[in-house]
Design an enzyme around this catalytic site. Structure first.
Site, PDB file in Angstrom:
ATOM      1  N   LYS A 189       0.840  -1.130   0.052  1.00  0.00           N
ATOM      2  CA  LYS A 189      -0.068   0.022  -0.097  1.00  0.00           C
ATOM      3  C   LYS A 189       0.871   1.315   0.075  1.00  0.00           C
ATOM      4  CE  LYS A 189      -1.903   3.061   2.082  1.00  0.00           C
ATOM      5  NZ  LYS A 189      -1.624   4.350   1.391  1.00  0.00           N
ATOM      6  N   GLU A 264       9.141   0.581  11.136  1.00  0.00           N
ATOM      7  CA  GLU A 264      10.255   1.548  10.841  1.00  0.00           C
ATOM      8  C   GLU A 264       9.790   2.915  10.899  1.00  0.00           C
ATOM      9  OE1 GLU A 264      13.526  -0.926   9.061  1.00  0.00           O
ATOM     10  OE2 GLU A 264      13.408   1.389   9.558  1.00  0.00           O
ATOM     11  N   CYS A 298      13.261  10.289   7.438  1.00  0.00           N
ATOM     12  CA  CYS A 298      13.264   9.863   9.077  1.00  0.00           C
ATOM     13  C   CYS A 298      14.388   9.845   9.816  1.00  0.00           C
ATOM     14  CB  CYS A 298      12.753   8.276   8.949  1.00  0.00           C
ATOM     15  SG  CYS A 298      13.791   7.319   7.960  1.00  0.00           S
ATOM     16  N   GLU A 398       9.423  15.036  15.992  1.00  0.00           N
ATOM     17  CA  GLU A 398       9.960  14.986  14.777  1.00  0.00           C
ATOM     18  C   GLU A 398       8.917  16.058  14.029  1.00  0.00           C
ATOM     19  OE1 GLU A 398       9.015  11.418  12.607  1.00  0.00           O
ATOM     20  OE2 GLU A 398      10.988  11.501  11.906  1.00  0.00           O
TER      21      GLU A 398
HETATM   22  P1  NAD Z   1       2.117   8.225   7.934  1.00  0.00           P
HETATM   23  O1  NAD Z   1       2.176   7.344   9.278  1.00  0.00           O
HETATM   24  O2  NAD Z   1       0.806   9.239   7.885  1.00  0.00           O
HETATM   25  O3  NAD Z   1       1.666   7.357   6.823  1.00  0.00           O
HETATM   26  C1  NAD Z   1       2.546   6.299   6.493  1.00  0.00           C
HETATM   27  C2  NAD Z   1       1.647   5.250   5.445  1.00  0.00           C
HETATM   28  O4  NAD Z   1       0.693   4.888   6.349  1.00  0.00           O
HETATM   29  C3  NAD Z   1       1.094   5.794   4.241  1.00  0.00           C
HETATM   30  O5  NAD Z   1       1.185   4.860   3.246  1.00  0.00           O
HETATM   31  C4  NAD Z   1      -0.505   5.931   4.812  1.00  0.00           C
HETATM   32  O6  NAD Z   1      -1.316   5.841   3.834  1.00  0.00           O
HETATM   33  C5  NAD Z   1      -0.682   5.074   5.768  1.00  0.00           C
HETATM   34  N1  NAD Z   1      -1.598   4.917   6.763  1.00  0.00           N
HETATM   35  C6  NAD Z   1      -2.252   5.945   7.195  1.00  0.00           C
HETATM   36  N2  NAD Z   1      -3.170   5.851   8.156  1.00  0.00           N
HETATM   37  C7  NAD Z   1      -2.910   4.483   8.451  1.00  0.00           C
HETATM   38  C8  NAD Z   1      -3.943   3.691   9.088  1.00  0.00           C
HETATM   39  N3  NAD Z   1      -4.811   3.841  10.016  1.00  0.00           N
HETATM   40  N4  NAD Z   1      -3.530   2.186   8.774  1.00  0.00           N
HETATM   41  C9  NAD Z   1      -2.679   1.827   8.010  1.00  0.00           C
HETATM   42  N5  NAD Z   1      -2.046   2.679   7.290  1.00  0.00           N
HETATM   43  C10 NAD Z   1      -2.362   3.857   7.481  1.00  0.00           C
HETATM   44  O7  NAD Z   1       3.640   8.763   7.626  1.00  0.00           O
HETATM   45  P2  NAD Z   1       3.870   9.975   6.650  1.00  0.00           P
HETATM   46  O8  NAD Z   1       3.316  11.146   6.977  1.00  0.00           O
HETATM   47  O9  NAD Z   1       3.369   9.098   5.268  1.00  0.00           O
HETATM   48  O10 NAD Z   1       5.400   9.912   6.624  1.00  0.00           O
HETATM   49  C11 NAD Z   1       6.228  10.412   7.582  1.00  0.00           C
HETATM   50  C12 NAD Z   1       6.478   9.505   8.915  1.00  0.00           C
HETATM   51  O11 NAD Z   1       7.141   8.246   8.553  1.00  0.00           O
HETATM   52  C13 NAD Z   1       7.483  10.365   9.455  1.00  0.00           C
HETATM   53  O12 NAD Z   1       7.194  10.062  11.043  1.00  0.00           O
HETATM   54  C14 NAD Z   1       8.894   9.451   9.287  1.00  0.00           C
HETATM   55  O13 NAD Z   1       9.917   9.733  10.347  1.00  0.00           O
HETATM   56  C15 NAD Z   1       8.500   8.346   9.376  1.00  0.00           C
HETATM   57  N6  NAD Z   1       9.368   7.482   8.168  1.00  0.00           N
HETATM   58  C16 NAD Z   1      10.277   6.454   8.747  1.00  0.00           C
HETATM   59  C17 NAD Z   1      11.082   5.904   8.011  1.00  0.00           C
HETATM   60  C18 NAD Z   1      12.085   4.719   8.507  1.00  0.00           C
HETATM   61  O14 NAD Z   1      12.562   3.903   7.720  1.00  0.00           O
HETATM   62  N7  NAD Z   1      12.245   4.736   9.763  1.00  0.00           N
HETATM   63  C19 NAD Z   1      11.251   6.024   6.674  1.00  0.00           C
HETATM   64  C20 NAD Z   1      10.234   7.038   6.057  1.00  0.00           C
HETATM   65  C21 NAD Z   1       9.464   7.834   7.015  1.00  0.00           C
END
Ligand code: NAD
Length: 497
Positions: A189, A264, A298, A398
């Site tokens: 997804k 992650e 991240c 963050e």
């Molecule tokens: P997010 O958590 O809002 O979304 C991530 C993914 O989760 C998206 O595909 C989104 O559609 C999905 N999602 C949202 N709500 C959901 C739910 N209720 N159930 C299942 N899936 C759901 O994060 P974001 O805004 O897309 O990304 C930013 C965050 O991701 C930051 O906190 C960043 O640090 C973290 N990040 C971490 C890493 C890592 O490797 N540690 C890498 C990239 C981003």
């Protein structure tokens, strides 16, 4: 690196890349198909606000169709010779390298990041292809001469992967390549803001000869398609990359279904600079590592923890280096692009206000960018906050934007204490010429990766990446990663009857 100097060149390249992803369809069981509901969502260029494409607004029905396709593809994929599997995944990696420019342009268009050459995600596929036929079990010690015990490492079956918008194709490959190398099939997804490059990478898997249903890409909104994925009864393993808040929801769904999770999450990674550091190397790296992808990384190094003796000098030097950061749309020769969305811009500007209210001093930047080039996009100035105290929200939370907070420490011990003083633990750098202090600090820092006199693991192949504390668990990108996509079975032979 700019992609052609003439405006026409980048527009033609953008058109060419977008044409690779048909409008309004996602990839299920090897076919492009519309959402069961027929609904779509817009994918927007963050530098201009223009609509790039529409993709299906997938929901539980689409997830169910993709999981069924993945379940149907699983037995044959599992039972294929690992050498043959490796060959197909290697071919996929080759195709991703061959089409690296198109993958990169799609990612630049939808995420807004500057073009820095072809995508290298193909190398990640090739790394895991090389591990497919090296997943082995053990022979166990026997307490009796007529009994033999061995272990087998077997795939789970259908895996799920939820990917965020900051590096979509690379993070997708980080889940998919080890999962399918181990013999699993998968449903991805991708993020609703930036699903295009993931769809194209999924299509390249088919072009490589990976059977339909092994890699499926279902687009949609997090609370709909994302929420449905871990809850599907046939999904046996989940990987999630994203925010801690969403990670916690996905973990609750996995707990409800009692399935394992690779997680992650975010970070608030420190860049520690000791008084004997080589500032000519440290300062450009410090600036690069909080402005890269506009800080939407991240593992961005967003806390600068400096020994008191160095404080004024380093703040001046970092401010001077920040003045060199060129900002603009993806196709210009710039260092930083816009934030991905209006929502993300509101979040970052909100934190700029919070920092000021908390008493931090803005040394550079601090506001939305304006002017012809910036007015239609989500551009925020790279910002340097000085006088930040460890308890402040801009030191703890963050921001996910180009914001660096300077914190002072009396000595290396206090620097490590500050470094460890958040809920996160993803990356950390230490800049010093004193190898003894570097080793001691590296051992005491609570984070999944520690870098000495550089930032990031560049130059190392297969460095495990992942978090301590609330930054998550599980490790990506290393030889151990493929084992996370296997389950261990003990088999006991009794020769005595
Ligand atoms: P997010 O958590 O809002 O979304 C991530 C993914 O989760 C998206 O595909 C989104 O559609 C999905 N999602 C949202 N709500 C959901 C739910 N209720 N159930 C299942 N899936 C759901 O994060 P974001 O805004 O897309 O990304 C930013 C965050 O991701 C930051 O906190 C960043 O640090 C973290 N990040 C971490 C890493 C890592 O490797 N540690 C890498 C990239 C981003």
């Amino acid at each position: 690196m700019a992609i052609g100097t003439a405006r026409g060149t980048h527009e033609a390249k953008a058109r060419g890349a977008l044409a690779l992803v048909p409008d309004g369809v996602h990839l299920i069981g090897g076919d492009w198909s519309a959402a069961a509901s027929g609904e779509t969502i817009e994918v927007v260029d963050p530098a201009s606000g223009d609509v790039l494409r529409r993709v299906p607004r997938g929901g539980a029905d689409d997830v169910a169709a993709a999981v069924s396709a993945a379940a149907a593809a699983f037995p044959r994929w599992r039972d294929m010779s690992p050498t043959a599997r490796a060959e197909l995944i290697h071919r996929w990696g080759d195709l991703c390298i061959q089409h690296g420019e198109e993958i990169a342009i799609l990612e630049c268009l939808e995420v807004g990041k500057p073009f820095r050459g072809p995508s290298t995600i193909g190398e990640r596929a090739i790394y895991f292809a090389g591990l497919a036929d090296k997943v082995t079990g053990d022979t166990l010690p026997s307490a009796r001469p007529d009994v033999l015990g061995i272990t087998l490492r077997e795939p789970y079956g259908v895996c799920g992967s939820i990917v965020p918008w900051n590096f979509p194709p690379s993070l997708m490959m980080g889940d998919v390549a080890p999962a399918i190398s181990a013999g699993n099939t998968i449903v991805v997804k991708p993020p609703e803001d930036a699903p295009l490059a993931c769809l194209y990478v999924g299509k390249l898997a088919l072009d490589a000869g990976i059977p339909p249903g092994v890699v499926n890409v279902v687009t949609g909104i997090g609370g709909e398609a994302g929420a449905a994925l871990p809850l599907h009864p046939l999904v046996r393993h989940m990987s999630f990359t994203g925010s801690p808040e969403t990670g916690s929801k996905v973990m609750a769904a996995c707990a409800q279904r009692l399935i394992p999770l690779h997680l992650e999450l975010g970070g608030k990674s420190p860049q520690i600079v000791l008084r004997d550091a080589d500032l000519s190397a440290a300062v450009p790296s410090i600036v690069r590592n909080f402005t890269n992808n506009a800080g939407q990384v991240c593992v961005a190094g967003t806390r600068l923890v400096v020994e008191d003796a160095l404080h004024d000098e380093i703040v001046d030097k970092v401010a001077a280096e920040m003045a060199k950061v060129r900002v603009g749309p993806w196709y210009e020769d710039v260092d930083m692009g816009p934030l991905i969305s209006a929502k993300q811009e509101r979040r970052v500007l909100g934190y700029l206000g919070i920092g000021r209210e908390e008493g931090a001093e803005v040394i550079v930047g601090g506001k939305k960018m304006s002017g012809d080039k910036f007015d239609r996009g989500f551009f925020v100035e790279p910002t340097l906050f000085d006088g930040v105290m460890p308890h402040m929200r801009v030191a703890q939370e963050e921001i996910f934007g180009p914001v660096l907070s300077v914190l002072s420490a009396q000595d290396v011990d206090e620097a490590v204490e500050i470094a460890n003083g958040t809920r996160y633990g993803l990356g950390a750098s230490i800049w010093t010429r004193d190898i003894k202090k570097a080793i001691q600090a590296a051992k005491r820092i609570e984070s999944g990766q520690v870098y000495i006199n550089q930032y990031g693991s560049a130059g190392v192949i297969g460095a495990p990446f992942g978090g301590y504390k609330n930054s998550g668990f599980g490790r990506t990108g290393s030889a151990e990663t493929i084992l996370e996509y296997t389950q261990l079975k003990a088999v006991v032979f009794n020769a005595g009857g």
